[in-house]
Design a protein around this motif. Sequence first.
Motif, PDB file in Angstrom:
ATOM      1  N   PRO A 274      67.680   6.578  84.413  1.00  0.00           N
ATOM      2  CA  PRO A 274      66.111   7.176  83.389  1.00  0.00           C
ATOM      3  C   PRO A 274      64.640   7.319  84.894  1.00  0.00           C
ATOM      4  O   PRO A 274      64.702   6.823  85.257  1.00  0.00           O
ATOM      5  CB  PRO A 274      66.075   5.351  83.237  1.00  0.00           C
ATOM      6  N   GLY A 275      64.351   8.804  84.544  1.00  0.00           N
ATOM      7  CA  GLY A 275      64.208   9.364  84.851  1.00  0.00           C
ATOM      8  C   GLY A 275      64.095  10.091  86.575  1.00  0.00           C
ATOM      9  O   GLY A 275      63.203  10.867  87.236  1.00  0.00           O
ATOM     10  N   GLU A 276      65.692  10.126  86.394  1.00  0.00           N
ATOM     11  CA  GLU A 276      66.022  10.726  87.964  1.00  0.00           C
ATOM     12  C   GLU A 276      66.944  12.016  87.149  1.00  0.00           C
ATOM     13  O   GLU A 276      67.242  12.445  86.074  1.00  0.00           O
ATOM     14  CB  GLU A 276      66.909   9.966  88.825  1.00  0.00           C
ATOM     15  N   MET A 277      66.390  13.598  88.579  1.00  0.00           N
ATOM     16  CA  MET A 277      67.524  14.173  88.322  1.00  0.00           C
ATOM     17  C   MET A 277      68.035  14.699  88.932  1.00  0.00           C
ATOM     18  O   MET A 277      68.226  14.764  90.657  1.00  0.00           O
ATOM     19  CB  MET A 277      66.637  15.375  87.181  1.00  0.00           C
ATOM     20  N   LEU A 278      69.013  15.828  88.626  1.00  0.00           N
ATOM     21  CA  LEU A 278      70.234  16.321  89.733  1.00  0.00           C
ATOM     22  C   LEU A 278      70.388  18.044  89.242  1.00  0.00           C
ATOM     23  O   LEU A 278      70.018  18.411  88.105  1.00  0.00           O
ATOM     24  CB  LEU A 278      70.860  16.207  89.876  1.00  0.00           C
ATOM     25  N   VAL A 279      70.232  19.148  90.079  1.00  0.00           N
ATOM     26  CA  VAL A 279      70.401  20.368  90.281  1.00  0.00           C
ATOM     27  C   VAL A 279      71.587  20.730  90.168  1.00  0.00           C
ATOM     28  O   VAL A 279      72.095  20.853  91.941  1.00  0.00           O
ATOM     29  CB  VAL A 279      69.274  21.354  90.509  1.00  0.00           C
ATOM     30  N   VAL A 280      72.429  21.177  89.432  1.00  0.00           N
ATOM     31  CA  VAL A 280      74.404  22.002  89.647  1.00  0.00           C
ATOM     32  C   VAL A 280      73.617  23.198  90.361  1.00  0.00           C
ATOM     33  O   VAL A 280      73.226  23.985  89.097  1.00  0.00           O
ATOM     34  CB  VAL A 280      74.985  21.758  88.781  1.00  0.00           C
ATOM     35  N   PRO A 281      73.982  23.363  91.258  1.00  0.00           N
ATOM     36  CA  PRO A 281      73.957  25.491  91.631  1.00  0.00           C
ATOM     37  C   PRO A 281      75.137  26.425  90.578  1.00  0.00           C
ATOM     38  O   PRO A 281      76.251  25.601  91.385  1.00  0.00           O
ATOM     39  CB  PRO A 281      74.247  24.882  93.375  1.00  0.00           C
ATOM     40  N   ARG A 282      74.553  27.124  90.969  1.00  0.00           N
ATOM     41  CA  ARG A 282      75.432  27.936  89.664  1.00  0.00           C
ATOM     42  C   ARG A 282      76.871  27.976  91.021  1.00  0.00           C
ATOM     43  O   ARG A 282      76.705  27.961  91.817  1.00  0.00           O
ATOM     44  CB  ARG A 282      74.815  29.564  90.143  1.00  0.00           C
ATOM     45  N   GLY A 283      77.450  28.429  90.445  1.00  0.00           N
ATOM     46  CA  GLY A 283      79.193  28.007  90.433  1.00  0.00           C
ATOM     47  C   GLY A 283      79.842  26.810  90.762  1.00  0.00           C
ATOM     48  O   GLY A 283      81.368  27.262  91.468  1.00  0.00           O
ATOM     49  N   VAL A 284      79.215  25.791  91.293  1.00  0.00           N
ATOM     50  CA  VAL A 284      79.831  24.997  91.972  1.00  0.00           C
ATOM     51  C   VAL A 284      80.800  23.453  90.891  1.00  0.00           C
ATOM     52  O   VAL A 284      79.830  23.608  90.008  1.00  0.00           O
ATOM     53  CB  VAL A 284      78.938  23.614  92.290  1.00  0.00           C
ATOM     54  N   GLU A 285      81.736  23.586  91.447  1.00  0.00           N
ATOM     55  CA  GLU A 285      82.927  22.954  89.498  1.00  0.00           C
ATOM     56  C   GLU A 285      82.134  21.694  90.121  1.00  0.00           C
ATOM     57  O   GLU A 285      82.131  20.812  90.876  1.00  0.00           O
ATOM     58  CB  GLU A 285      84.198  23.376  90.311  1.00  0.00           C
TER      59      GLU A 285
ATOM     60  N   VAL B 149      73.792  29.647  77.661  1.00  0.00           N
ATOM     61  CA  VAL B 149      74.742  29.122  78.646  1.00  0.00           C
ATOM     62  C   VAL B 149      76.207  28.299  78.225  1.00  0.00           C
ATOM     63  O   VAL B 149      75.226  27.319  76.772  1.00  0.00           O
ATOM     64  CB  VAL B 149      74.585  28.189  79.785  1.00  0.00           C
ATOM     65  N   VAL B 150      76.957  28.436  77.986  1.00  0.00           N
ATOM     66  CA  VAL B 150      78.649  27.895  77.305  1.00  0.00           C
ATOM     67  C   VAL B 150      77.970  26.116  77.844  1.00  0.00           C
ATOM     68  O   VAL B 150      78.626  26.041  79.253  1.00  0.00           O
ATOM     69  CB  VAL B 150      79.657  28.309  76.828  1.00  0.00           C
ATOM     70  N   ASN B 151      77.928  25.118  77.436  1.00  0.00           N
ATOM     71  CA  ASN B 151      78.041  23.639  77.813  1.00  0.00           C
ATOM     72  C   ASN B 151      79.168  23.799  78.712  1.00  0.00           C
ATOM     73  O   ASN B 151      79.027  22.972  79.757  1.00  0.00           O
ATOM     74  CB  ASN B 151      77.945  22.604  76.850  1.00  0.00           C
TER      75      ASN B 151
ATOM     76  N   SER C 137      82.247  24.893  86.274  1.00  0.00           N
ATOM     77  CA  SER C 137      81.078  25.563  86.545  1.00  0.00           C
ATOM     78  C   SER C 137      80.894  26.270  85.930  1.00  0.00           C
ATOM     79  O   SER C 137      80.977  27.105  84.457  1.00  0.00           O
ATOM     80  CB  SER C 137      82.241  26.346  87.815  1.00  0.00           C
ATOM     81  N   HIS C 138      79.666  26.914  86.266  1.00  0.00           N
ATOM     82  CA  HIS C 138      78.778  28.129  85.921  1.00  0.00           C
ATOM     83  C   HIS C 138      78.468  29.310  86.696  1.00  0.00           C
ATOM     84  O   HIS C 138      77.463  28.396  87.517  1.00  0.00           O
ATOM     85  CB  HIS C 138      77.732  27.584  85.068  1.00  0.00           C
ATOM     86  N   ALA C 139      79.290  30.536  86.193  1.00  0.00           N
ATOM     87  CA  ALA C 139      79.239  31.110  87.542  1.00  0.00           C
ATOM     88  C   ALA C 139      78.075  31.460  87.637  1.00  0.00           C
ATOM     89  O   ALA C 139      77.149  32.061  88.925  1.00  0.00           O
ATOM     90  CB  ALA C 139      80.264  32.267  87.330  1.00  0.00           C
ATOM     91  N   ASP C 140      77.417  32.041  86.371  1.00  0.00           N
ATOM     92  CA  ASP C 140      76.073  32.524  86.773  1.00  0.00           C
ATOM     93  C   ASP C 140      74.251  31.605  86.318  1.00  0.00           C
ATOM     94  O   ASP C 140      73.525  31.972  86.051  1.00  0.00           O
ATOM     95  CB  ASP C 140      76.168  33.485  85.470  1.00  0.00           C
ATOM     96  N   ALA C 141      74.527  31.310  86.508  1.00  0.00           N
ATOM     97  CA  ALA C 141      73.642  29.038  85.847  1.00  0.00           C
ATOM     98  C   ALA C 141      73.603  28.385  86.743  1.00  0.00           C
ATOM     99  O   ALA C 141      75.015  27.888  86.678  1.00  0.00           O
ATOM    100  CB  ALA C 141      73.171  29.488  84.209  1.00  0.00           C
ATOM    101  N   GLU C 142      71.826  27.680  87.172  1.00  0.00           N
ATOM    102  CA  GLU C 142      72.327  26.336  87.609  1.00  0.00           C
ATOM    103  C   GLU C 142      71.559  25.309  86.606  1.00  0.00           C
ATOM    104  O   GLU C 142      71.798  26.260  85.095  1.00  0.00           O
ATOM    105  CB  GLU C 142      70.997  26.599  88.537  1.00  0.00           C
ATOM    106  N   GLU C 143      72.587  23.848  86.514  1.00  0.00           N
ATOM    107  CA  GLU C 143      71.937  23.282  85.436  1.00  0.00           C
ATOM    108  C   GLU C 143      71.362  22.306  85.805  1.00  0.00           C
ATOM    109  O   GLU C 143      71.509  21.483  86.787  1.00  0.00           O
ATOM    110  CB  GLU C 143      73.473  22.836  84.863  1.00  0.00           C
TER     111      GLU C 143
END
Length: 119
Positions: A70-81, A100-102, A42-48
């Motif tokens: 192809p052409g679809e996207m999703l935002v992972v909220p910060r702190g979500v494993e 952000v470290v990958n 997870s990324h505690a301080d950033a959405e991806e």
Amino acid sequence: MKVALDEKFAAFAEHWRPKIVAQANGQDIRLVKTKGVFPWHSHADAEETFLCWKGAFRIEFRERIVTLGPGEMLVVPRGVEHRTASDEEAEVLIFEPSEVVNTGDAVESEFTAPHGVTI
């Protein structure tokens, strides 16, 4: 700056090692080729934001799996494993803050990309 994504993706072969293709407002736009399964993290301080360019790409959460084409996207909220995966090679754009470290909070491993690599 005009970017030809097909050309940029053709310039590398390795999986799970994002390359910076552009930067805007403190964010990196990273290209990555995927195949197999990435570690849980997870990324505690950033959405991806993940945008599938070619192939099929999964974002797995503990309670559900989202598959992108192809052409679809999703935002992972910060702190979500989460972890990412693809059965066959996929090409994906990732939008996230430059610092952000990958691999997020996962232990450093062969999946941890060097910081600041551009293409």
